[in-house]
Design a protein around this motif. Structure first.
Motif, PDB file in Angstrom:
ATOM      1  N   ASP A  97      31.082  36.020  33.089  1.00 23.13           N
ATOM      2  CA  ASP A  97      29.739  35.633  33.553  1.00 23.13           C
ATOM      3  C   ASP A  97      28.667  36.324  32.716  1.00 23.13           C
ATOM      4  OD1 ASP A  97      30.764  33.965  35.540  1.00 23.13           O
ATOM      5  OD2 ASP A  97      30.844  35.593  37.001  1.00 23.13           O
ATOM      6  N   HIS A 128      37.554  31.604  41.733  1.00 23.31           N
ATOM      7  CA  HIS A 128      36.853  30.854  42.780  1.00 23.31           C
ATOM      8  C   HIS A 128      37.634  29.628  43.251  1.00 23.31           C
ATOM      9  CE1 HIS A 128      33.492  33.428  41.837  1.00 23.31           C
ATOM     10  NE2 HIS A 128      33.553  33.031  40.585  1.00 23.31           N
ATOM     11  N   ARG A 171      31.489  29.590  39.814  1.00 24.76           N
ATOM     12  CA  ARG A 171      31.855  29.699  41.234  1.00 24.76           C
ATOM     13  C   ARG A 171      31.792  28.336  41.907  1.00 24.76           C
ATOM     14  NH1 ARG A 171      27.381  32.187  43.535  1.00 24.76           N
ATOM     15  NH2 ARG A 171      26.678  30.071  43.916  1.00 24.76           N
TER      16      ARG A 171
END
Length: 130
Positions: free
Chosen positions: A54, A91, A84
């Protein structure tokens, strides 16, 4: 448009570089990803999707650079949200991955990028005498 690389998160894996259909990103001298051609970004979010750390932030503005800083990206609460919300990696248990539905859109963007590149190459240089 790709706005910022969160350098302290980037592990230099290059997954985002490989995923980018417009060659916007590259690995820099320090082994971290750098934005090499920001104006060429198609805002497809693939770099965000493929970044396991990320470390990238794409703003949905397509036409212009918004000038978002790393601090602003983090404060937005949206860093990592694309991965996500699409159920990638960690996720997968909480979000269904429906990203395959975007295939036709990504193909269209890829073909447009190829056409644009060909048009740029075909244009004669301004000010050049024949």
């Amino acid at each position: 448009m790709i706005e910022v690389v969160l350098e302290n998160r980037c592990g230099g894996c290059g997954d985002c570089v490989d995923a980018c259909p417009s060659d916007v990103l590259r690995l820099g001298a320090g082994g971290k990803v750098v934005i090499a051609a920001q104006a060429d970004c198609q805002t497809c979010f693939l770099c965000e999707l493929y970044c396991p750390a990320d470390a990238l932030f794409v703003w949905p503005e397509v036409e212009r650079i918004a000038g978002i800083t790393a601090a602003q990206a983090l404060a937005s609460g949206q860093v990592g949200a694309f991965r996500r919300d699409h159920g990638w990696d960690e996720h997968a248990a909480t979000h269904t991955n429906q990203h395959w539905r975007m295939g036709a859109i990504f193909e269209r963007a890829r073909l447009q990028a190829i056409e644009l590149a060909a048009a740029r190459t075909a244009r004669p240089e301004e000010g050049r005498s024949s």
